[in-house]
Design an enzyme around this catalytic site. Structure first.
Site, PDB file in Angstrom:
ATOM      1  N   ASP A 163      35.670  35.830  52.176  1.00  0.00           N
ATOM      2  CA  ASP A 163      35.243  36.061  52.585  1.00  0.00           C
ATOM      3  C   ASP A 163      35.063  36.385  54.471  1.00  0.00           C
ATOM      4  O   ASP A 163      34.567  36.227  55.008  1.00  0.00           O
ATOM      5  CB  ASP A 163      33.371  36.536  52.380  1.00  0.00           C
ATOM      6  CG  ASP A 163      33.281  36.219  50.599  1.00  0.00           C
ATOM      7  OD1 ASP A 163      33.745  37.353  50.606  1.00  0.00           O
ATOM      8  OD2 ASP A 163      32.099  35.899  50.571  1.00  0.00           O
TER       9      ASP A 163
ATOM     10  N   GLU B 229      32.388  47.073  48.894  1.00  0.00           N
ATOM     11  CA  GLU B 229      31.155  45.764  49.356  1.00  0.00           C
ATOM     12  C   GLU B 229      32.983  45.241  50.254  1.00  0.00           C
ATOM     13  O   GLU B 229      33.785  46.317  50.815  1.00  0.00           O
ATOM     14  CB  GLU B 229      31.434  44.905  48.476  1.00  0.00           C
ATOM     15  CG  GLU B 229      32.108  44.526  47.256  1.00  0.00           C
ATOM     16  CD  GLU B 229      32.386  43.132  47.148  1.00  0.00           C
ATOM     17  OE1 GLU B 229      30.560  42.326  46.364  1.00  0.00           O
ATOM     18  OE2 GLU B 229      33.211  42.288  46.693  1.00  0.00           O
TER      19      GLU B 229
HETATM   20  O1  FUB Z   1      31.136  35.853  48.529  1.00  0.00           O
HETATM   21  C1  FUB Z   1      30.544  36.326  47.954  1.00  0.00           C
HETATM   22  C2  FUB Z   1      30.451  37.607  47.543  1.00  0.00           C
HETATM   23  O2  FUB Z   1      31.699  37.858  46.644  1.00  0.00           O
HETATM   24  C3  FUB Z   1      30.641  38.696  48.569  1.00  0.00           C
HETATM   25  O3  FUB Z   1      30.260  38.958  49.190  1.00  0.00           O
HETATM   26  C4  FUB Z   1      31.252  39.728  48.746  1.00  0.00           C
HETATM   27  O4  FUB Z   1      31.869  40.830  49.124  1.00  0.00           O
HETATM   28  C5  FUB Z   1      32.376  39.270  47.332  1.00  0.00           C
HETATM   29  O5  FUB Z   1      33.581  38.377  48.177  1.00  0.00           O
END
Ligand code: FUB
Length: 340
Positions: free
Chosen positions: A32, A239
């Protein structure tokens, strides 16, 4: 009919830029990546993946991270420094579990680290920590940002100096539990032919510690101006919000989650609406896809992650970087993680 002249041979298939890239660091797992240029250097704010032994499920309980490390580099391709622990979950008074994807911002010589974490009731909110250094240590505020919820904050500084936070994520990111405006533990999604759940955007106050407004829906529409629908899994928001500006236009990019693309949409102002354009990065090795886009010394870069370092374990990822190219009309050339 006349035979086609020799010069009219079929056009070669569109050649996509090749993505051959190594993990930025191999001493820890990272994911991320939120990249920023502060004082002429690149700072990357990633999640710090660990194996905590929690079994995998659709809520992402296996993403059980407990701290952050900031990476820094003077040049792309040069040495990458892991600056050690910048904040630990035990020093965030309201935190329960799962430190997910962070971002950072600078204002007047202070640095702000924004992070999603579940509170002690297992509800995601977004917190902030403050430091005099871009690499921390960051001191957490005692409570989450008021009015914040869900995950994946991305803080964008506009040309006039205003800062906006983009956030949200469905499934384990709990955005669907806020569909009515207040928290409802039952997951509520729209019908498949209705508009998809929207990411959120809120302008930050001058103090960088709170929202100056109630978070607004960020609308992503198709070329006819119609909102993308909940059933449009290959294009709708899941997301991993990110915002950048290119030639005066606002580019909102995000992950489509269960279809694993990084997609993008273009708008005329920080609130949108944003018109869907296409894919920045095709699926990578591992379930998640999460990125940032930043300009450095006249070139544009995509920071992203995949699970190659762990041999494909989805919660043990590594941050990478690749150059990004625009077409003359401002669209982005799609990057493909796997050689075709
Ligand atoms: O790394 C945890 C979660 O997985 C992140 O918040 C999301 O965007 C996904 O990458």
């Amino acid at each position: 009919t006349e035979p086609a002249p020799a010069s009219a041979a079929p056009a070669p298939a569109e050649k996509k830029p090749e993505l051959v890239s190594e993990p930025l660091v191999t001493n820890i797992y990272t994911a991320d990546p939120s990249a920023h240029v502060f004082n002429g250097k690149i700072y990357v704010y990633p999640s710090h993946d660990i194996e905590s032994g929690v079994p995998q499920n659709d809520n992402g309980d296996h993403f059980d991270m407990k701290d952050f490390h900031v990476l820094s580099m003077d040049s792309v391709g040069g040495e990458v420094k892991d600056n050690g622990e910048a904040i630990n979950i035990k020093d965030i008074p309201w935190a329960g579990r799962q430190l997910w994807a962070p971002d950072a911002a600078e204002k007047n010589g202070k640095y702000y680290l924004y992070f999603p974490v579940k509170d002690k009731q297992d509800i995601f909110h977004i917190g902030v920590g403050v430091s005099d250094s871009p690499v921390g240590p960051f001191k957490a505020e005692p409570t989450p940002i008021e009015g914040s919820f869900s995950i994946d904050p991305a803080v964008f500084k506009d040309s006039d100096g205003s800062h906006y936070m983009y956030f949200g994520g469905i499934w384990g990111g709990q955005l669907q539990r806020w569909a009515t405006g207040t928290y409802n533990p039952a997951d509520t999604y729209p019908e498949n032919d209705k508009p998809a759940l929207s990411p959120k955007v809120a302008k930050l106050k001058d103090n960088m510690l709170s929202f100056s407004e109630k978070p607004r829906d960020l609308q992503i529409v198709d070329k006819d101006g119609k909102p993308l629908t909940n059933g449009d899994n290959s294009r709708r928001f899941f997301e991993a919000s990110w915002m950048h500006k290119y030639n005066g236009k606002y580019y909102f990019s995000y992950s489509t989650g269960d279809t694993h693309n990084i997609a993008y949409a273009i708008g005329d102002n920080p609130y949108g609406p944003f018109t869907y354009q296409g894919v920045v990065l095709e699926p990578v090795l591992g379930w998640t896809n999460h990125h940032s886009i930043v300009e450095f010394q006249g070139k544009w870069y995509l920071f992203y992650h995949d699970s190659s370092l762990s041999g494909g374990q989805t919660h043990l990822r590594s941050v990478k970087v690749a150059e990004l190219h625009y077409n003359p009309d401002g669209t982005i050339q799609t990057l493909s993680a796997f050689k075709k």
